[in-house]
Design an enzyme around this catalytic site. Structure first.
Site, PDB file in Angstrom:
ATOM      1  N   ARG A 176       4.932   0.222  -6.200  1.00  0.00           N
ATOM      2  CA  ARG A 176       4.977  -0.154  -4.733  1.00  0.00           C
ATOM      3  C   ARG A 176       4.389  -1.719  -4.572  1.00  0.00           C
ATOM      4  O   ARG A 176       4.789  -2.339  -3.868  1.00  0.00           O
ATOM      5  CB  ARG A 176       4.663   0.017  -3.284  1.00  0.00           C
ATOM      6  CG  ARG A 176       5.181   1.396  -3.350  1.00  0.00           C
ATOM      7  CD  ARG A 176       4.555   2.445  -2.066  1.00  0.00           C
ATOM      8  NE  ARG A 176       4.725   1.368  -0.317  1.00  0.00           N
ATOM      9  CZ  ARG A 176       4.850   1.624   0.097  1.00  0.00           C
ATOM     10  NH1 ARG A 176       6.180   2.669   0.410  1.00  0.00           N
ATOM     11  NH2 ARG A 176       4.549   1.089   1.048  1.00  0.00           N
ATOM     12  N   TRP A 208      -3.212  -2.955  -2.006  1.00  0.00           N
ATOM     13  CA  TRP A 208      -2.658  -4.694  -2.225  1.00  0.00           C
ATOM     14  C   TRP A 208      -3.160  -4.942  -0.831  1.00  0.00           C
ATOM     15  O   TRP A 208      -3.455  -5.111   0.363  1.00  0.00           O
ATOM     16  CB  TRP A 208      -1.021  -4.309  -1.701  1.00  0.00           C
ATOM     17  CG  TRP A 208      -0.367  -5.741  -2.352  1.00  0.00           C
ATOM     18  CD1 TRP A 208       0.228  -5.606  -3.959  1.00  0.00           C
ATOM     19  CD2 TRP A 208       0.202  -6.891  -1.207  1.00  0.00           C
ATOM     20  NE1 TRP A 208       0.827  -7.003  -4.114  1.00  0.00           N
ATOM     21  CE2 TRP A 208       0.091  -7.404  -3.263  1.00  0.00           C
ATOM     22  CE3 TRP A 208      -0.456  -7.313  -0.008  1.00  0.00           C
ATOM     23  CZ2 TRP A 208       0.907  -8.976  -2.755  1.00  0.00           C
ATOM     24  CZ3 TRP A 208      -0.148  -9.057   0.171  1.00  0.00           C
ATOM     25  CH2 TRP A 208      -0.393  -9.757  -0.970  1.00  0.00           C
ATOM     26  N   GLU A 222       9.870 -14.829 -12.185  1.00  0.00           N
ATOM     27  CA  GLU A 222       8.179 -13.611 -12.165  1.00  0.00           C
ATOM     28  C   GLU A 222       8.083 -12.581 -12.480  1.00  0.00           C
ATOM     29  O   GLU A 222       7.059 -12.375 -12.769  1.00  0.00           O
ATOM     30  CB  GLU A 222       9.153 -12.627 -10.531  1.00  0.00           C
ATOM     31  CG  GLU A 222      10.024 -11.442 -11.017  1.00  0.00           C
ATOM     32  CD  GLU A 222      10.999 -10.576  -9.860  1.00  0.00           C
ATOM     33  OE1 GLU A 222       9.945 -10.553  -8.888  1.00  0.00           O
ATOM     34  OE2 GLU A 222      12.742 -11.024  -9.391  1.00  0.00           O
ATOM     35  N   ASN A 239      -1.468   1.776   6.266  1.00  0.00           N
ATOM     36  CA  ASN A 239      -1.138   0.813   5.271  1.00  0.00           C
ATOM     37  C   ASN A 239      -0.537  -0.279   7.027  1.00  0.00           C
ATOM     38  O   ASN A 239      -0.920   0.299   8.277  1.00  0.00           O
ATOM     39  CB  ASN A 239       0.042   1.620   5.886  1.00  0.00           C
ATOM     40  CG  ASN A 239       0.223   1.830   4.044  1.00  0.00           C
ATOM     41  OD1 ASN A 239      -0.837   1.801   3.081  1.00  0.00           O
ATOM     42  ND2 ASN A 239       1.394   2.365   3.611  1.00  0.00           N
ATOM     43  N   GLY A 240      -0.319  -1.228   6.799  1.00  0.00           N
ATOM     44  CA  GLY A 240      -0.062  -2.541   7.759  1.00  0.00           C
ATOM     45  C   GLY A 240      -1.660  -2.917   7.865  1.00  0.00           C
ATOM     46  O   GLY A 240      -2.587  -3.019   7.642  1.00  0.00           O
ATOM     47  N   GLU A 287      19.083 -16.595  -8.473  1.00  0.00           N
ATOM     48  CA  GLU A 287      18.642 -15.213  -8.738  1.00  0.00           C
ATOM     49  C   GLU A 287      18.323 -14.663 -10.370  1.00  0.00           C
ATOM     50  O   GLU A 287      16.934 -14.775 -10.298  1.00  0.00           O
ATOM     51  CB  GLU A 287      19.481 -14.398  -8.692  1.00  0.00           C
ATOM     52  CG  GLU A 287      19.551 -12.918  -8.280  1.00  0.00           C
ATOM     53  CD  GLU A 287      18.046 -12.184  -8.182  1.00  0.00           C
ATOM     54  OE1 GLU A 287      17.751 -12.696  -6.931  1.00  0.00           O
ATOM     55  OE2 GLU A 287      17.744 -11.128  -8.861  1.00  0.00           O
ATOM     56  N   LYS A 296       6.372  -3.563  -4.597  1.00  0.00           N
ATOM     57  CA  LYS A 296       8.001  -3.546  -4.672  1.00  0.00           C
ATOM     58  C   LYS A 296       8.287  -3.798  -3.033  1.00  0.00           C
ATOM     59  O   LYS A 296       9.599  -4.234  -2.686  1.00  0.00           O
ATOM     60  CB  LYS A 296       8.356  -1.902  -5.080  1.00  0.00           C
ATOM     61  CG  LYS A 296       9.320  -1.679  -5.173  1.00  0.00           C
ATOM     62  CD  LYS A 296      10.113  -2.968  -6.070  1.00  0.00           C
ATOM     63  CE  LYS A 296      11.613  -1.757  -6.374  1.00  0.00           C
ATOM     64  NZ  LYS A 296      12.765  -2.964  -6.546  1.00  0.00           N
ATOM     65  N   HIS A 346      19.731 -36.555  -8.450  1.00  0.00           N
ATOM     66  CA  HIS A 346      18.704 -37.108  -7.107  1.00  0.00           C
ATOM     67  C   HIS A 346      17.417 -37.265  -6.873  1.00  0.00           C
ATOM     68  O   HIS A 346      17.088 -37.169  -6.601  1.00  0.00           O
ATOM     69  CB  HIS A 346      19.592 -35.924  -6.082  1.00  0.00           C
ATOM     70  CG  HIS A 346      21.164 -37.113  -6.148  1.00  0.00           C
ATOM     71  ND1 HIS A 346      21.416 -37.793  -5.330  1.00  0.00           N
ATOM     72  CD2 HIS A 346      22.422 -35.608  -5.967  1.00  0.00           C
ATOM     73  CE1 HIS A 346      23.263 -38.540  -6.069  1.00  0.00           C
ATOM     74  NE2 HIS A 346      23.251 -36.770  -6.114  1.00  0.00           N
ATOM     75  N   CYS A 381       1.144  -1.267   0.011  1.00  0.00           N
ATOM     76  CA  CYS A 381      -0.175  -0.159  -0.269  1.00  0.00           C
ATOM     77  C   CYS A 381       0.378   1.070   0.288  1.00  0.00           C
ATOM     78  O   CYS A 381       1.719   1.551   0.651  1.00  0.00           O
ATOM     79  CB  CYS A 381      -0.891   0.261   1.157  1.00  0.00           C
ATOM     80  SG  CYS A 381      -1.904  -1.059   1.616  1.00  0.00           S
ATOM     81  N   LYS A 412      13.467 -14.214 -11.068  1.00  0.00           N
ATOM     82  CA  LYS A 412      14.032 -13.130 -12.007  1.00  0.00           C
ATOM     83  C   LYS A 412      12.932 -13.370 -13.086  1.00  0.00           C
ATOM     84  O   LYS A 412      12.077 -12.946 -13.751  1.00  0.00           O
ATOM     85  CB  LYS A 412      15.082 -12.504 -12.558  1.00  0.00           C
ATOM     86  CG  LYS A 412      15.502 -11.254 -12.834  1.00  0.00           C
ATOM     87  CD  LYS A 412      15.665 -10.122 -11.635  1.00  0.00           C
ATOM     88  CE  LYS A 412      14.998 -10.187 -10.545  1.00  0.00           C
ATOM     89  NZ  LYS A 412      15.145  -9.723  -9.308  1.00  0.00           N
TER      90      LYS A 412
HETATM   91  C1  F6R Z   1      12.651  -9.472  -6.081  1.00  0.00           C
HETATM   92  C2  F6R Z   1      12.149  -9.070  -5.996  1.00  0.00           C
HETATM   93  C3  F6R Z   1      13.248  -9.791  -4.161  1.00  0.00           C
HETATM   94  C4  F6R Z   1      12.917  -8.088  -3.652  1.00  0.00           C
HETATM   95  C5  F6R Z   1      12.661  -8.554  -1.561  1.00  0.00           C
HETATM   96  C6  F6R Z   1      13.157  -7.670  -0.535  1.00  0.00           C
HETATM   97  O1  F6R Z   1      13.051  -8.890  -8.144  1.00  0.00           O
HETATM   98  O2  F6R Z   1      12.531  -7.639  -5.973  1.00  0.00           O
HETATM   99  O3  F6R Z   1      12.482 -10.625  -3.867  1.00  0.00           O
HETATM  100  O4  F6R Z   1      14.778  -8.949  -3.127  1.00  0.00           O
HETATM  101  O5  F6R Z   1      10.909  -8.677  -0.947  1.00  0.00           O
HETATM  102  O6  F6R Z   1      12.898  -6.762  -0.776  1.00  0.00           O
HETATM  103  P1  F6R Z   1      14.208  -5.527  -0.013  1.00  0.00           P
HETATM  104  O7  F6R Z   1      15.101  -5.999  -1.036  1.00  0.00           O
HETATM  105  O8  F6R Z   1      13.093  -4.136  -0.395  1.00  0.00           O
HETATM  106  O9  F6R Z   1      14.283  -5.443   1.485  1.00  0.00           O
END
Ligand code: F6R
Length: 606
Positions: A27, A76, A486, A100-101, A479, A601, A502, A2, A483
């Site tokens: 976000r 959200w 997602e 928010n929260g 990683e 985000k 395995h 949010c 990527k």
């Molecule tokens: C994936 C991504 C997430 C963040 C995770 C932690 O591309 O961005 O996996 O890495 O949500 O977020 P931060 O770094 O803001 O704590």
């Protein structure tokens, strides 16, 4: 998750709120709304809907009145589905509120205060509006304090009271609120991105204080009514650095910005060829007095921690663990005053990481955080901070934050190795020289991005995909795989290639492409054997391989050659290549690359 905005002042309130909500879109959200106070009638009008801020803009365009203040929100969904009535703001009696929260005891509050008749939505937030309205007898601060005393959970609350003119009230616990006043008025937001159009001076509202905003005055008081001087910070982000800069998506722009971001991250931290944290105020004792290291983070930031783990083991031979922040507190971690905790986070607001840092500090550990957003909650909670200087990262999928986190880890490892007597001065300088080559090497990969686009077309139709590698290559692929899944919605799994036999090799067919990374010379022959195993089971294989060792398999496989660095640093060019792979698959599929479905985000709920 949010986003919040509040504004009172001389500008067109609706436009300010809607523009700010657009800036907060990154976000992650599913609904949006604003409440504005009509200057003539004094009525507070609410406009809200499930969908995008552009949908909200269309609704707001129907009726225009002169407004003196307003509040806005992107939601959200947590409690209750995605629909118009669950969107914020919520209005109950004299109270209009955004939140928010998470309010954990909202059900008890409904029962204890008999609030059910006041509620039109399924949200925990509307319960707070109803409770505030119940307690409100003309004194906003009293009603806020009484309400907050009953809440269990996390909250940033922003409130308009029907009889308080163009004044906005706010309070918070854990969930952040930043605020500022400038010549256009006074404003607050869930994060700085929404404010930087007006000013780069802001402060973080302390927990359990009351912020009161009028067009020409901003007042901060504690819960005993004492006025408190805000501690202003200056953001070094320019607004235009948060624009798309001619790229179709932020993700592409942010991938392309990495050479510069790495330079900005290391520039002031190398003196006479040595890693130097004096400007950050991080003492060597932090690195020499610890017996073990615990890295706490989520998602991509946690993957940066896995690379650091491999480096710490091979160079420092120290005990190190990488913990998913969401699991950390429930796993009885071995944490004491001899543990150096390193928290990693782009946003500095991830609630699981924040709570894990608080827990580790209660156990006596010293906490160093690696953070991108200045003044964020995790940065404030930590004993020391190393900022990544990546600039604003807007695309949900993290790219430049990850590689700048890696750059900080290389600096930490070098400083630690030197201060613990593992590296000589010459060895340290040589390690740092290799780090300083990173921007140039990354540029070489970026210049060849069209070739990666060609590779991307080969996996476009895949439903399932494997990524395989050993050692550091496996960490990079975890990683790369995150990527890809997602942003492209392809089910992708990264596997340590030696583990394939395995179990998971049962899933390899001609319909499961395999992406392999081969960048570690000492592991090459074993990695190539594992690649042969999947190829002979029908899989199409694409290999991202260190250039100087790629000759040995010329012609046999589809290979993208990665420019050479020392093996420990191959993570850098390989990561850029894998980011581009994910980006092109997503954009070729026509997806909204920057806003993948269901993702946010800034993850502010546990
Ligand atoms: C994936 C991504 C997430 C963040 C995770 C932690 O591309 O961005 O996996 O890495 O949500 O977020 P931060 O770094 O803001 O704590």
């Amino acid at each position: 998750m949010c986003g919040i905005i509040g504004y009172t002042g001389s500008e067109d309130v609706r436009e300010v709120l809607l523009d700010a909500l657009e800036l907060l879109e990154y976000r992650g959200y599913d609904s949006a709304g604003i409440a504005v106070r009509d200057k003539e009638s004094g009525n507070t009008q609410v406009f809200k809907c499930a969908g995008r801020v552009s949908d909200l803009r269309a609704i707001c365009a129907t009726e225009r009145v002169l407004c003196g203040c307003g509040i806005g929100h992107t939601r959200w969904a947590t409690h209750g589905g995605v629909n118009d009535s669950n969107a914020h703001p919520h209005q109950v009696g004299k109270v209009t509120l955004v939140h928010n929260g998470i309010i954990e005891n909202y059900r008890e509050l409904i029962t204890d205060y008999d609030l059910a008749g006041d509620l039109k939505s399924e949200t925990d937030s509307e319960v707070v509006a109803a409770l505030l309205n119940r307690f409100y007898e003309g004194d906003p601060a009293e009603a806020i304090k009484k309400t907050v005393a009953k809440l269990k959970g996390t909250f940033a609350l922003v409130v308009l009271f029907a009889d308080q003119g163009d004044t906005i009230f706010s309070t918070r616990n854990v969930s952040p609120i930043v605020a500022t006043s400038c010549k256009e008025g006074a404003m607050l937001a869930s994060d700085l991105t929404a404010l930087c159009r007006f000013t780069n001076r802001y402060f973080v509202v302390p927990e359990y204080h009351i912020l009161t905003l009028t067009a020409d005055k901003l007042t901060l008081t504690d819960f005993d009514g004492h006025e408190v001087e805000p501690e202003y910070l200056t953001a070094d982000w320019e607004l235009n650095s948060a624009g798309k800069g001619g790229y179709p998506f932020y993700m592409e722009k942010e991938i392309m910005e990495q050479p510069e971001a790495i330079e900005n991250t290391i520039a002031n931290r190398v003196k006479s060829g040595m890693p130097d944290f004096s400007l950050d105020g991080v003492p060597d004792s932090l690195f020499t007095d610890c017996e073990r290291i615990s890295i706490i983070a989520c998602g991509t930031a946690m993957h940066a921690g896995l690379v650091a783990q491999a480096l710490v083991k091979s160079i420092l031979h120290m005990h190190i663990e990488v913990e998913m922040a969401s699991e950390f507190m429930y796993s009885d971690p071995v944490i004491d005053e001899k543990t150096l905790v390193i928290a990693v986070s782009q946003s500095g607001e991830t609630i699981d990481t924040l709570e894990a840092v608080k827990y580790a500090k209660r156990r006596g550990a010293k906490c160093l955080s690696v953070i991108n957003v200045k003044g964020s909650s995790i940065a404030r909670e930590s004993d020391y901070v190393l900022y990544t200087n990546a600039g604003p990262e807007i695309a949900v999928a993290s790219t430049k934050a990850y590689t700048t986190q890696l750059a900080v880890f290389y600096l930490i490892v070098a400083r630690m190795a030197h201060s613990r007597g593992v590296f000589t001065t010459e060895e340290t300088q040589s390690f740092i020289r290799e780090l300083q080559r990173t921007p140039e090497v990354m540029k070489k990969v970026l210049e060849r991005r069209r070739d990666i686009h060609v590779v991307a077309k080969k996996v476009l139709a895949a439903k399932d995909l494997f990524m395989i590698g050993r050692g550091l290559d496996y960490s990079i692929l975890l990683e790369g795989s995150l990527k890809l899944k997602e942003v492209s919605y392809i089910h992708s799994e990264a596997y340590a290639s030696g583990e394939l036999k395995h179990g998971p090799i049962a899933l390899i067919t001609q319909d499961t492409p395999v992406v392999a990374a081969v960048t570690q010379e000492k592991l090459m022959s074993k990695e190539l054997s594992n690649i042969k195993e999947v190829k002979s089971r029908g899989a199409d294989v694409v290999i991202f391989m260190k250039e100087s060792i790629a000759e040995s398999i010329e012609g046999e496989y589809e290979v993208f050659k990665l420019p050479d660095m020392q093996d420990e640093f191959m993570v850098m060019p390989a990561s850029v290549a894998l980011q581009l792979l994910a980006y092109y698959v997503s954009s070729d599929k026509g997806y909204d690359v920057d806003k993948p479905r269901n993702l946010a985000k800034v993850v502010t709920v546990e």
